[in-house]
Design an enzyme around this catalytic site. Structure first.
Site, PDB file in Angstrom:
ATOM      1  N   TRP A  81       6.093   1.767   4.777  1.00 16.00           N
ATOM      2  CA  TRP A  81       5.754   0.690   5.706  1.00 16.00           C
ATOM      3  C   TRP A  81       5.134  -0.499   5.003  1.00 16.00           C
ATOM      4  CZ3 TRP A  81       8.810   2.051   9.130  1.00 16.00           C
ATOM      5  CH2 TRP A  81       8.962   3.391   9.486  1.00 16.00           C
ATOM      6  N   ASP A 152      -2.595  -2.037   9.230  1.00 18.29           N
ATOM      7  CA  ASP A 152      -1.669  -1.307  10.095  1.00 18.29           C
ATOM      8  C   ASP A 152      -2.266   0.074  10.355  1.00 18.29           C
ATOM      9  OD1 ASP A 152       0.368   0.132  11.258  1.00 18.29           O
ATOM     10  OD2 ASP A 152       1.872  -0.299   9.718  1.00 18.29           O
ATOM     11  N   LYS A 176       2.315   6.798  18.548  1.00 15.65           N
ATOM     12  CA  LYS A 176       1.825   7.981  17.852  1.00 15.65           C
ATOM     13  C   LYS A 176       0.664   8.631  18.602  1.00 15.65           C
ATOM     14  CE  LYS A 176       4.412   7.605  14.044  1.00 15.65           C
ATOM     15  NZ  LYS A 176       5.088   6.315  14.223  1.00 15.65           N
TER      16      LYS A 176
END
Length: 339
Positions: A81, A152, A176
């Site tokens: 990511w 993040d 999530k």
């Protein structure tokens, strides 16, 4: 509760999928969700809370679009990511990579106090937990006071106590730990928010001024987020979520270690994630056999990411200890039966 909201939102007689996002009922949903966010995550008063469409990947482009100045942006490359975030930032200006874990297949994270972050950087970007590689910052880096830290937190939000002294902005896809896909929770210090310079509809300040309704917000996702925050609050808050996460992960890591090298963790010991436990077997055949046994016991989603291979157990807030105990037992017994 969410099922009830779909049919009848807060006793209004109309389901959440039918309500106007500018109506009085949804006004209350937004207000309550922001209040819960502030209470559950202990958000300081000088930060704004935004509920946006899309996902964390979308923010990879919006962050440099809003905050890249005439100087460079600083980044840690700790996995899939962050690699994508760096590629997006490169389109808006020069970058400085202060740590790159690619050569070690992203098995470890550096000492956060030893990073050389340029004081002239327009912002510093990190990813708190790396789902694919199974690494996690135990202590987040703190850049120089002049450099905003943007993090993040998609795969760990709501599972650890936050130190707001080291964060100027966090963003998280809610799928999530906090709800469903298509919803982004973004929390940003007002001093940084006021520096937003992207055009509409990508400007963070404009979204804040419009109360997260510059365009139609992800109404269903916000309704689910409200219920998830209530659930966290009812189950002991983020402190208890962190304790639960540590306990679940330790069950799995202890099981892996007990196989005496048959199963081996991907991440270095000091930075192992409590959200995503990653490990490898001696060969692909053993891993395939393990997945077959796991499937027969009702487990799914244990195959590792294609870029890493091996096996991965994602144990987010919804995972319970009983399931993790059963998986730990399978890890231990499979090391004998898969030989």
């Amino acid at each position: 509760m969410v099922a009830e909201d779909v049919l009848d939102l807060d006793g209004s007689g109309i389901g959440c999928l039918e309500h106007s996002h500018r109506g009085e009922v949804f006004d209350q949903v937004l207000s309550q969700t922001e209040s819960l966010t502030r209470n559950v995550l202990n958000v300081p008063s000088d930060y704004s809370v935004l509920f946006l469409q899309g996902g964390a990947t979308q923010q990879f482009g919006l962050i440099p679009m809003n905050f890249s100045g005439t100087g460079l942006s600083a980044h840690t490359n700790t996995g899939v990511w962050t690699t994508k975030a760096i590629r997006a930032a490169e389109q808006f200006g020069p970058i400085s990579i202060v740590f790159d874990g690619a050569d070690d297949r992203f098995r470890h994270l550096p000492d956060p106090t030893n990073l050389q972050i340029p004081e002239e950087a327009s912002y510093f970007h990190t990813c708190a937990n790396n789902t694919v590689m199974g690494t996690q910052w135990k202590t987040l880096p703190s850049p120089p006071a002049s450099v905003p830290h943007v993090c993040d937190m998609s795969s760990e939000i709501g599972s650890r106590v936050l130190d707001w002294n080291s964060l100027d902005m966090l963003y998280a896809g809610c799928q999530k730990n906090l709800g469903v896909a298509g919803t982004v929770l973004l929390i940003i210090k007002n001093d940084l928010l006021h520096r937003s310079k992207a055009p509409n509809p990508f400007n963070y300040q404009e979204h804040a001024s419009a109360g997260s309704r510059l365009n139609t917000p992800p109404t269903f996702g916000i309704v689910v987020l409200r219920r998830m925050l209530e659930w966290i609050q009812e189950h002991g808050g983020v402190k208890n979520m962190a304790l639960r996460a540590e306990k679940r992960a330790q069950l799995l890591y202890d099981a892996i270690e007990s196989t005496q090298g048959y199963w081996q963790p991907h991440a270095s010991h000091a930075c192992r994630s409590v959200m995503n436990v990653t490990w490898h077997g001696p060969n692909p055949e053993a891993e395939f056999q393990f997945l077959h046994q796991a499937n027969e016991l009702g487990f799914s989603g244990l195959k590792g990411h294609r870029s890493v291979g091996g096996l991965r157990a994602s144990v987010y807030n919804a995972a319970d200890e009983v399931a993790c105990q059963k998986l730990a037992e399978l890890i231990q017994t499979s090391s004998r039966s898969c030989k």
